[in-house]
Write a protein that holds these residues in place. Structure first.
Motif, mmCIF file in Angstrom:
data_model
loop_
_atom_site.group_PDB
_atom_site.id
_atom_site.type_symbol
_atom_site.label_atom_id
_atom_site.label_comp_id
_atom_site.label_asym_id
_atom_site.label_seq_id
_atom_site.Cartn_x
_atom_site.Cartn_y
_atom_site.Cartn_z
ATOM 1 N N GLY A 194 14.878 1.416 48.169
ATOM 2 C CA GLY A 194 15.618 0.541 47.264
ATOM 3 C C GLY A 194 15.142 0.514 45.832
ATOM 4 N N VAL A 195 13.911 0.945 45.543
ATOM 5 C CA VAL A 195 13.442 0.924 44.154
ATOM 6 C C VAL A 195 13.930 2.170 43.405
ATOM 7 N N TRP A 196 13.899 3.309 44.067
ATOM 8 C CA TRP A 196 14.248 4.579 43.414
ATOM 9 C C TRP A 196 15.589 5.136 43.896
ATOM 10 N N GLY A 197 16.161 4.530 44.886
ATOM 11 C CA GLY A 197 17.408 5.033 45.454
ATOM 12 C C GLY A 197 17.493 4.580 46.890
ATOM 13 N N SER A 198 18.285 5.316 47.684
ATOM 14 C CA SER A 198 18.471 4.853 49.051
ATOM 15 C C SER A 198 17.618 5.627 50.060
ATOM 16 N N ALA A 199 16.820 6.601 49.574
ATOM 17 C CA ALA A 199 15.943 7.325 50.507
ATOM 18 C C ALA A 199 14.828 6.396 50.977
ATOM 19 N N LEU A 200 14.333 6.667 52.162
ATOM 20 C CA LEU A 200 13.339 5.787 52.778
ATOM 21 C C LEU A 200 11.968 6.437 52.790
ATOM 22 N N MET A 201 10.972 5.660 52.387
ATOM 23 C CA MET A 201 9.589 6.122 52.591
ATOM 24 C C MET A 201 9.164 5.596 53.950
ATOM 25 N N THR A 202 8.718 6.515 54.792
ATOM 26 C CA THR A 202 8.276 6.142 56.141
ATOM 27 C C THR A 202 6.982 5.317 56.044
ATOM 28 N N PRO A 203 6.735 4.435 57.008
ATOM 29 C CA PRO A 203 5.481 3.669 56.985
ATOM 30 C C PRO A 203 4.266 4.558 57.251
ATOM 31 N N HIS A 204 3.126 4.140 56.735
ATOM 32 C CA HIS A 204 1.858 4.838 56.989
ATOM 33 C C HIS A 204 0.872 3.807 57.518
ATOM 34 N N ALA A 205 1.185 3.334 58.735
ATOM 35 C CA ALA A 205 0.488 2.185 59.310
ATOM 36 C C ALA A 205 -0.999 2.445 59.568
ATOM 37 N N SER A 206 -1.389 3.717 59.695
ATOM 38 C CA SER A 206 -2.796 3.983 60.000
ATOM 39 C C SER A 206 -3.675 4.018 58.743
ATOM 40 N N LEU A 207 -3.048 3.932 57.564
ATOM 41 C CA LEU A 207 -3.839 3.945 56.326
ATOM 42 C C LEU A 207 -4.503 2.592 56.096
ATOM 43 N N SER A 208 -5.731 2.618 55.570
ATOM 44 C CA SER A 208 -6.360 1.361 55.176
ATOM 45 C C SER A 208 -5.824 0.971 53.803
ATOM 46 N N GLN A 209 -5.894 -0.327 53.516
ATOM 47 C CA GLN A 209 -5.481 -0.815 52.196
ATOM 48 C C GLN A 209 -6.286 -0.103 51.095
ATOM 49 N N GLU A 210 -7.569 0.078 51.362
ATOM 50 C CA GLU A 210 -8.464 0.710 50.381
ATOM 51 C C GLU A 210 -8.008 2.147 50.059
ATOM 52 N N ASP A 211 -7.700 2.911 51.107
ATOM 53 C CA ASP A 211 -7.271 4.290 50.888
ATOM 54 C C ASP A 211 -5.923 4.336 50.173
ATOM 55 N N ALA A 212 -5.007 3.443 50.563
ATOM 56 C CA ALA A 212 -3.693 3.413 49.915
ATOM 57 C C ALA A 212 -3.860 3.095 48.430
ATOM 58 N N GLU A 213 -4.760 2.167 48.123
ATOM 59 C CA GLU A 213 -4.993 1.816 46.709
ATOM 60 C C GLU A 213 -5.612 2.983 45.943
ATOM 61 N N ALA A 214 -6.489 3.738 46.590
ATOM 62 C CA ALA A 214 -7.082 4.909 45.932
ATOM 63 C C ALA A 214 -5.994 5.919 45.584
ATOM 64 N N MET A 215 -5.013 6.071 46.494
ATOM 65 C CA MET A 215 -3.920 7.011 46.223
ATOM 66 C C MET A 215 -3.050 6.518 45.069
ATOM 67 N N VAL A 216 -2.784 5.219 45.049
ATOM 68 C CA VAL A 216 -1.973 4.671 43.954
ATOM 69 C C VAL A 216 -2.697 4.862 42.621
ATOM 70 N N LYS A 217 -4.014 4.626 42.606
ATOM 71 C CA LYS A 217 -4.768 4.797 41.357
ATOM 72 C C LYS A 217 -4.712 6.250 40.889
ATOM 73 N N TYR A 218 -4.827 7.163 41.837
ATOM 74 C CA TYR A 218 -4.719 8.594 41.490
ATOM 75 C C TYR A 218 -3.330 8.887 40.912
ATOM 76 N N ILE A 219 -2.297 8.383 41.587
ATOM 77 C CA ILE A 219 -0.918 8.654 41.135
ATOM 78 C C ILE A 219 -0.712 8.107 39.721
ATOM 79 N N LEU A 220 -1.248 6.905 39.472
ATOM 80 C CA LEU A 220 -1.068 6.303 38.145
ATOM 81 C C LEU A 220 -1.791 7.086 37.047
ATOM 82 N N LEU A 221 -2.811 7.865 37.426
ATOM 83 C CA LEU A 221 -3.516 8.696 36.429
ATOM 84 C C LEU A 221 -2.718 9.955 36.073
#
Ligand code: HEC
Length: 125
Positions: free
Chosen positions: A95-122
């Motif tokens: 819904g943010v970028w269109g109607s395609a769906l990002m699948t859940p990544h339930a096995s990721l830790s919050q910490e790892d997900a945040e590390a990926m977001v920080k990398y992406i933002l760089l």
């Protein structure tokens, strides 16, 4: 004794000249170089280990937005925003970028997900 003074003077002049050159180089270097953020390497490794690149490319939109688009959109994101985006990677969403769906990544830790977001933002161009 007098003979010693002239070569010594020359050495001092050379040394101070060289010194001025290096300090000139040092002042311009940090500006030209990208700041080395430890989040970059960690996030990059995690993105590569997970399935992210099956839907995301760095510079072109694919199933999901390109990472440089994401970096552009969330430039200057604070800790709360980074947390929110990380939670979306874990839970999945649309819904943010269109109607395609990002699948859940339930096995990721919050910490790892945040590390990926920080990398992406760089990846902002
Ligand atoms: C099945 C395809 C798919 C996979 C796998 C996938 N994504 Fe996504 N991703 C998407 C789509 C589609 C969107 C856009 C969702 C939307 O419009 O709300 C998206 C959006 C995003 C966003 C922006 C979120 C927002 O709300 O703006 C980030 C950041 C992101 N993905 C990171 C990741 C990371 C990190 C991984 C790997 C752990 C990953 N994605 C794996 C499809 C995927």
């Amino acid at each position: 004794m007098k003979k010693m003074i002239l070569p010594l003077f020359a050495i001092v002049m050379l040394a101070s000249c060289g010194g001025a050159d290096t300090s000139g180089g040092k002042t311009t270097e940090p500006v030209a170089e990208k700041p080395k953020d430890p989040a970059y390497d960690k996030g990059l490794a995690l993105v590569a280990q997970n399935d992210c690149l099956t839907c995301h490319k760095i510079n072109e939109p694919f199933t999901g937005p390109s990472y440089s688009q994401v970096a552009e959109k969330y430039a200057g994101a604070d800790a709360a925003k980074i947390k929110e985006i990380s939670e979306k990677i874990i839970k999945g969403g649309t819904g943010v970028w269109g109607s395609a769906l990002m699948t859940p990544h339930a096995s990721l830790s919050q910490e790892d997900a945040e590390a990926m977001v920080k990398y992406i933002l760089l990846l902002k161009k």
